[in-house]
Design a protein around this motif. Structure first.
Motif, short mmCIF file in Angstrom:
data_model
loop_
_atom_site.label_atom_id
_atom_site.label_comp_id
_atom_site.label_asym_id
_atom_site.label_seq_id
_atom_site.Cartn_x
_atom_site.Cartn_y
_atom_site.Cartn_z
N GLY A 187 4.80 7.09 3.50
CA GLY A 187 4.34 7.49 2.18
C GLY A 187 4.54 8.98 1.94
N ASN A 224 0.82 -1.21 0.00
CA ASN A 224 0.00 0.00 0.00
C ASN A 224 0.86 1.26 0.00
OD1 ASN A 224 -2.65 0.96 -0.15
ND2 ASN A 224 -2.59 1.56 2.01
N MET A 275 -9.75 5.54 -0.46
CA MET A 275 -8.61 6.48 -0.41
C MET A 275 -8.82 7.65 -1.36
SD MET A 275 -5.08 4.43 0.24
CE MET A 275 -5.10 3.32 -1.15
N LYS A 317 -8.88 11.41 -0.22
CA LYS A 317 -7.91 12.36 -0.75
C LYS A 317 -8.62 13.55 -1.38
CE LYS A 317 -3.98 12.64 -3.88
NZ LYS A 317 -4.49 13.26 -5.13
N THR A 365 -1.69 12.67 4.17
CA THR A 365 -1.35 11.34 3.66
C THR A 365 -1.63 10.26 4.71
OG1 THR A 365 0.47 12.51 2.66
CG2 THR A 365 0.40 10.15 2.33
N TYR A 375 -0.30 9.94 -5.02
CA TYR A 375 0.10 11.33 -4.84
C TYR A 375 1.05 11.82 -5.92
CZ TYR A 375 -2.22 12.04 -0.41
OH TYR A 375 -3.18 12.21 0.56
N GLY A 430 1.33 5.59 6.06
CA GLY A 430 1.01 6.96 5.70
C GLY A 430 2.17 7.91 5.95
N SER A 445 -4.06 7.10 4.17
CA SER A 445 -3.51 5.75 4.28
C SER A 445 -4.26 4.92 5.33
CB SER A 445 -2.04 5.85 4.64
OG SER A 445 -1.56 4.63 5.10
N ILE A 453 0.06 4.40 -2.29
CA ILE A 453 -0.07 5.77 -1.77
C ILE A 453 0.84 6.72 -2.54
CG2 ILE A 453 0.53 7.22 0.23
CD1 ILE A 453 -1.86 5.94 1.03
#
Lengths: 128, 166
Positions: free
Chosen positions: B152, B41, B91, B95, B102, B49, B149, B106, B45
């Protein structure tokens, strides 16, 4: 802006944590309170395979047509899968179960062991 | 510009593939099945982004199919697909809302991945009591989501410095 997002993150985490913990305690409370004469019910691919009362210590080798198997052991009022042919062994690692609604699932073999309440005996009802 | 993106996407697919493999080497036993580190993941992520929703979704699906045919079996691919799709949708919504960083996005992904898997498992083995696994899996998803997260965000910041699509 960024600070706000961080705050929202924390709120989200807090709420999720609280919901999960509350659900967890509710479930274990109700399971414990509702279990009477538990029976381990084994189903394979949604078809019932057998029912095993938890008061009787037994060992049952659940065999599947394709040669795979799960070994169900009932001891001290708890049901546990101690051996299985499945590759991941998740059912073997799972703790022994004894409360109503708890289950051990072996996804590769589609075997489900679930605790259900047995017939209520009059004796128990009186001594309760 | 296009070639750059294709190369980058290929790199991410390879990375997600390897992370999934590493995950299968690290079993996590918390008493219920389905918990994973969620390393893959991290890649999703970062993709979300850096190269946008469409490509990130593509990456997620390619990863699941690849992993399903190599390190896992078709049954677990089914669970991964349910988890992957639900988690990705959640997600994207998180977002787009613009209200979460983030880490929050996440966390949403981690939690919904587990929710999706459990729903699929309930449907496949037709055992509604699997719902009892959910609280523990939500907490597991939370913990993994927070860690992934934070990582990420760090990776995204650095990747953005290096790549520009123009």
């Amino acid at each position: 802006m960024e600070e706000n997002k961080k705050k929202n993150d924390l709120i989200l985490i807090g709420v999720l944590l609280m919901v999960a913990l509350a659900a967890y305690f509710c479930i274990s409370f109700f399971q414990g309170a509702n279990t009477k004469n538990g029976v381990a019910v084994v189903t394979i691919d949604d078809a019932e395979y057998g029912r095993f009362p938890l008061v009787v210590d037994t060992e049952e080798r659940i065999e599947l047509p394709d040669g795979s198997y799960n070994l169900l052991v009932i001891q001290d009022g708890k049901a546990d899968v101690t051996e299985a042919s499945c590759p991941d062994g998740i059912c073997v690692n799972h703790r022994a179960i004894s409360k109503q609604g708890q289950s051990i699932v072996c996804l590769p073999n589609k075997v489900v062991v679930e605790i259900e309440n047995g017939e209520e005996s009059d004796l128990d009802a009186v001594t309760n | 510009m296009k070639t750059k993106k294709i190369a980058y996407l290929g790199l991410l697919v390879a990375l997600a593939f390897i992370f999934s493999y590493i995950e299968t080497l690290i079993p996590i036993n918390i008493g219920v099945p389905g918990a994973k580190l969620g390393l893959a993941n991290l890649v999703i992520i970062v993709a979300l982004y850096t190269i946008g929703e469409k490509n990130a979704f593509l990456l997620s699906m390619v990863r699941i199919v690849l992993v399903g045919f190599t390190f896992a079996n078709l049954a677990s691919m089914l669970y991964s697909l349910a988890g992957g799709i639900l988690s990705f949708l959640a997600m994207c919504i998180a977002k787009r809302s613009g209200k979460l960083s983030t880490t929050g996005v996440s966390v949403v992904g981690g939690v919904f991945h587990n929710v999706g898997q459990i729903l699929m498992a309930i449907w496949v083995v037709k055992t509604a009591s699997l719902v009892y696994y959910l609280p523990v899996l939500i907490i597991a998803g939370l913990a993994s989501g927070v860690a992934i997260g934070i990582l990420g965000a760090m990776v995204t910041k650095r990747v953005k410095k290096v790549v520009n699509w123009d």
